[in-house]
Design an enzyme around this catalytic site. Structure first.
Site, PDB file in Angstrom:
ATOM      1  CG  HIS A   1      21.935 -58.901   1.894  1.00  0.00           C
ATOM      2  ND1 HIS A   1      23.303 -59.034   1.809  1.00  0.00           N
ATOM      3  CD2 HIS A   1      21.608 -59.390   3.108  1.00  0.00           C
ATOM      4  CE1 HIS A   1      23.776 -59.559   2.931  1.00  0.00           C
ATOM      5  NE2 HIS A   1      22.775 -59.791   3.735  1.00  0.00           N
TER       6      HIS A   1
ATOM      7  CG  HIS B   1      24.947 -54.662   1.060  1.00  0.00           C
ATOM      8  ND1 HIS B   1      24.167 -55.760   1.361  1.00  0.00           N
ATOM      9  CD2 HIS B   1      24.722 -53.783   2.054  1.00  0.00           C
ATOM     10  CE1 HIS B   1      23.492 -55.547   2.482  1.00  0.00           C
ATOM     11  NE2 HIS B   1      23.820 -54.345   2.925  1.00  0.00           N
TER      12      HIS B   1
END
Lengths: 174, 841
Positions: free
Chosen positions: A123, A104
């Protein structure tokens, strides 16, 4: 299996999936939907080094061993899972290797030995070490890049390829 | 084995690539992206001078780098008829997402159609018509002609009430100001269609009538308020999965204490601490876990209330806050209605009418009517009274030194698709109003939202309130023609088992009639269709980007463009309006919806004129739009002349926050927060409180259903896939993870029913049946499940009853059913992970 055969195999899988294969400026076409098939270009994958990452003797079940591949700037781990998994290497088919940069945003993943997942502190994404690095939940648009491993008769573990683009590089080999 | 793309190298964006503004077209947050395009035969290089980033790409780039993109962000698409390379990557300069990409938006490139890479090959390229017993491609003129002839005939023989319309009302893809205007002008100006519904509910109504009636528009704050507040409240919403980068980029930093500098600067006269957060949700969703990681468990309060009891909880919190004197009497005196409204005859059981199920009144009247003790609420909601007290304290107890506590409430489908929508919505707004948390820094009482917004249409006043229950009209055999715009009721409506059965039957009648006059010409075809309609048939026109289940029952299918394939304006959850630019061609002959609406209008005018109805035909003039910007000028820009494509383009992915307030040079001045001046959206500018006491499960049939079946089938979205999967159903990364919809179940419930992880189960009740794969979830409450909705392989709506509330708002969240195993793990699901979705370090 020779490298050439693996490439053909990868190409066949790609073809059957009808997915996308992007290469350096060239395009590979697949049949999909009602669209017309175009001429299929040669697959152009990068040349991977065959790098020794360790020896089976160094591995303890469910304890990640820090390695790097394809070069020192690409951190990863080797894991002995203790049971065979698809894509697992070694005599027991239970050795796997993964990049540990979250696909990501490139944060370092931590390994949770309790449920054998890689977890991103940035995250909250997580990837399953026992399911080919499948993203259990998260924001990455690919599953976790896994190293193609080969283990020789002496237990030496070699990496010879990667199955997804590693975060932070537009070519897996720089 | 997990899906892998086996892509180990991507073309580098050259330094001179074309750069355009893009906005994620999926959820309401509207993250900013940039679209880079360059010719197929060129690529950049690793030298800083050779790539758009100006960095040495022969080196590993660091965490959070701008100079990387995933394979999902790359594709080869058509631009002005030529193949070009495309990268769509998050924009680090967008204040919404600051470079974060979601698992949805970061696949926008991959989810565009490409004849080269083969992605999204199911996109429609040509109009289709039912001909020779199957779907055949045809021209726009031929398709428009058939649509107009049948529609005009049915409307002239009967009335406009015989035309049923299902249409989007939102922004982002399948919407936007251009397209809501095009369709709105057609159905609400040229015609006055009242049998109309929206994409996700069976009527043309607001999801939040109550807050609007109270004078509080539902998108009233700025995303920055989440960084400034003392207490965040997530009420019936799951922000990490459903508004991902709003949560990650604006909520989490406050929970972590990372916004202390901003708080000190903007709010210097009061003590500041990292925010606390309250979740109100029957389910422990992944947002709760993430908040615990970010803030520490002591700063997170989760109230796992019984499904549908939010109103009792809100009234108890409101009561406690007022009893403690934590409300702001000066604000109430100055800015809210001070005289109590007359109580209707049947109050409190009912409001004045079905259109107003609660009572808009004064603060004191609402306090009196809604009074609910913590203990009573604890009994109803199934959570400890002390936790409700704690929630009230976190929401409103003054800070050290007496400063007012700043509190922000975000609510969404848990409230909207829940029990007693109107009163519950009002009860939540009561709390924010009483504590002066509207129009203030760190405040807001807002919808979290689904899609972006982008509504600009002529008045819908003729539709009425409550609006017609359109699905039920169709089931009851009403209507002759159905126009559908970017809706798929087969996956996203309630009572879907019954709806599909009837819809298939009625549309098949028309197909058979069309088959019976093959080759006999247009007049015979129209006569046959109209004849079938007279017998109870339904002629369906489906406008969409793909051929979905609705299209598979339609008689004419019209191919639409989506965002990126046209210029499109929308606003996000803080009313931030941007122009998402066209960076590629739509596939084949597909067109923007607004131009399709214009085409239908032009042909309606022609056909009506030809048939001697010139007066009515004149209604269909005014559609001489050559492109989507013409539609924008005719619609939105006519009300806001300063807002032009040129200015929006220059303002990039940050745009401005609506409403516009004028110009500063060429920059549009926006509005960061609504109601800063304390003047609310009522005729007198005074906000209303809602008197609406708890009255149990009010939706017809729900209480009985809850007592008849074993499991609550709570339902909603997942992080990975968007809405009804219209593009994701062809995205291998998505379907690899969720080949079937999941249903989260407590492992003990699974064991009791001999269900193993991944087993295919049937979920059934008196409304119908559907299927899912069982996903063991330790945090699931016994007897409560959560099913992924909108899936092509198991529609949750099949088992949702037809019951709606007074305002015809569906109650998807409250569904009860039984569950039985029907098969071992399907092959497509054999490889997938069944581990906890909760981050664990």
């Amino acid at each position: 299996m020779t490298k050439c055969n693996r490439l053909i195999d990868a190409g066949r899988r790609q073809f059957l999936r009808g997915g996308m294969m992007a290469t350096a400026g060239a395009a590979v076409t697949t049949l999909a939907g009602t669209q017309e098939a175009k001429a299929q270009a040669a697959l152009a994958r990068v040349d991977y080094p065959a790098s020794r990452l360790g020896n089976i003797g160094e591995l303890t079940e469910n304890e990640p061993l820090d390695v790097s591949y394809p070069d020192d700037d690409s951190p990863g781990v080797l894991l002995k899972l203790g049971h065979a998994v698809e894509g697992g290497a070694g005599p027991d088919g239970d050795i796997v290797g993964f990049s540990v940069l979250c696909p990501h945003k490139g944060w370092y993943l931590g390994y949770n030995a309790d449920d054998r997942t890689f977890n991103c502190p940035g995250h909250y994404s997580r990837f399953d070490a026992e399911a080919g690095g499948q993203q259990v939940w998260g924001h990455a648009t690919s599953n976790l890049p896994q190293f193609n491993l080969r283990v020789d008769d002496d237990g030496e573990i070699y990496a010879e390829g990667v199955d997804e683009l590693i975060f932070g590089r537009l070519s897996n080999t720089l | 084995m997990a899906y892998k793309r086996h892509i180990d190298r991507l073309p580098i964006i050259p330094a001179d690539a074309k750069v355009q503004n893009a906005v994620c077209h999926y959820c309401i947050v509207g993250c900013g992206y940039k679209a880079y395009t360059w010719p197929i035969n060129r690529q950049g290089g690793t030298d800083p001078s050779q790539n758009v980033f100006g960095v040495d790409l022969s080196e590993q780039q660091p965490q959070d780098t701008e100079a990387w993109y995933a394979p999902s962000m790359y594709n080869i698409v058509k631009q002005d008829g030529r193949d070009v390379q495309l990268v769509i990557k998050p924009d680090v300069n967008c204040v919404v997402n600051s470079g974060l990409g979601s698992v949805r938006g970061a696949r926008m490139a991959e989810n565009h159609p490409s004849t080269v890479t083969g992605t999204q090959g199911h996109r429609l390229t040509d109009p289709l018509t039912w001909r020779y017993g199957s779907y055949q491609q045809t021209s726009w003129e031929d398709a428009f002609d058939l649509v107009a002839r049948v529609t005009a005939r049915v409307v002239m023989d009967g009335s406009e009430d015989d035309l049923i319309v299902s249409m989007f009302d939102h922004g982002g893809s399948g919407g936007g100001y251009e397209n809501t205007w095009g369709t709105g002008k057609l159905y609400f100006e040229s015609m006055k269609v009242k049998n109309v519904r929206i994409h996700n509910r069976p009527a043309y109504n607001s999801e939040v009538h109550a807050t609007r009636d109270m004078g509080v528009g539902e998108l009233n704050n700025a995303y920055e308020d989440a960084e400034l507040t003392d207490t965040l409240v997530a009420w019936g919403c799951n922000p990490l999965e459903c508004q991902t980068n709003y949560f990650l980029n604006h909520w989490v930093p406050n929970l972590q204490g990372m916004t202390s500098d901003k708080k000190a600067e903007l709010l210097p006269d009061e003590p500041q601490e990292p925010a606390k957060i309250i979740f109100i949700d029957p389910r422990r969703n992944v947002s709760v876990n993430a908040a615990e990681q970010a803030a520490g468990p002591d700063n997170v309060l989760h109230l796992p209330i019984n499904s549908g009891t939010d109103l009792a909880l809100a009234n108890a919190i409101f009561t406690h806050i007022v009893e403690q004197g934590w409300h702001d009497q000066d604000f109430i005196d100055a800015h809210t209605l001070r005289e109590a409204a007359e109580h209707p005859a049947e109050f409190p059981a009912k409001g004045a009418s079905d259109a107003y199920p609660g009572l808009l009144t004064s603060f004191e009247d609402a306090v009196e009517a809604n009074r609910m003790s913590l203990e009573e609420a604890a009994e109803i909601c199934g959570v400890p009274a002390d936790d409700i007290r704690k929630a009230a304290e976190w929401m409103a107890e003054p800070k050290e030194g007496g400063a007012r506590r700043r509190m922000m409430i975000g609510y969404e489908k848990g409230i909207i698709w829940g029990n007693d929508n109107y009163r519950t919505n009002g009860a939540i707004v009561n709390i924010s109003l009483a504590t002066r948390n509207i129009g203030q820094l760190g405040g807001g009482c807002v919808r979290m939202g689904g899609h972006q917004e982008g509504y600009f249409r002529p008045s819908e006043g003729h539709v009425g309130r409550p609006a017609a229950y359109v699905d039920q009209l169709i089931i009851d055999g009403k209507g002759g023609v159905h126009h559908i715009w970017a809706c798929n009721h087969y996956r996203t409506t309630l009572n879907a088992t019954e709806f599909k059965r009837i819809y298939n039957h009625r549309t098949n009648m028309v197909k058979e009639a069309m088959d019976s006059v093959a080759g006999q010409g247009r007049d015979a075809l129209v006569d046959a269709i109209v004849g079938a309609i007279a017998e109870g048939g339904l002629f369906a026109v489906n406008v969409d980007i793909i051929q979905n289940e609705m299209g598979s029952q339609a008689h004419v299918v019209l191919p639409a463009a989506q965002q990126g394939e046209m210029n499109l304006t929308s606003m996000n959850g803080e009313r931030r309006m941007r122009l998402a630019e066209k960076y590629m061609d739509p596939p084949g002959h597909a067109m923007p919806d607004c131009l399709i609406a214009a085409g239908i209008a032009r042909h309606m005018e022609r056909v009506l004129s030809e048939t001697g109805n010139s007066d009515y035909a004149a209604n269909f003039q005014g559609y001489d739009w050559k492109n989507e910007e013409d539609a924008f000028r005719d619609g939105y820009q006519s009300a806001h002349p300063d807002v032009t494509y040129e200015r929006l383009r220059a303002m990039g992915t940050n745009g401005f926050q609506e409403p516009p307030q004028g110009l500063d040079g060429e920059t549009i001045i926006g509005t960061d927060r609504l109601y800063k001046d304390g003047k609310f959206s009522t005729d007198d500018g005074l906000a209303r409180f809602m008197a609406g006491p708890w009255r149990g499960l009010v939706t017809p049939g729900k209480q009985e259903e809850s007592e008849s079946y074993t499991f609550l089938i709570n339902n909603g979205r997942s992080n990975l896939n968007w809405q009804n999967w219209f593009l994701d159903q062809e995205n291998e990364f998505v379907t690899d993870r969720w080949p079937y919809p999941f249903i989260e179940m407590n492992p003990e419930d699974m064991a009791e029913n001999s269900i193993e992880p991944g087993d295919l189960v049937e979920i059934f009740n008196g409304n119908g049946a559907t299927q899912a794969i069982a996903y063991p979830t330790e945090t699931a409450t016994r007897g409560e499940t959560f099913m992924l909705f909108g899936s092509p392989r198991g529609t949750q709506g099949n088992i949702v009853s037809k019951g709606v509330n007074e305002l015809v708002i569906p109650v998807y969240k409250q569904t009860w059913a039984d569950i039985r195993k029907i098969a071992d793990v399907p092959e497509a699901a054999r490889h997938i992970s069944f581990k906890s979705k909760e981050f664990r370090f």
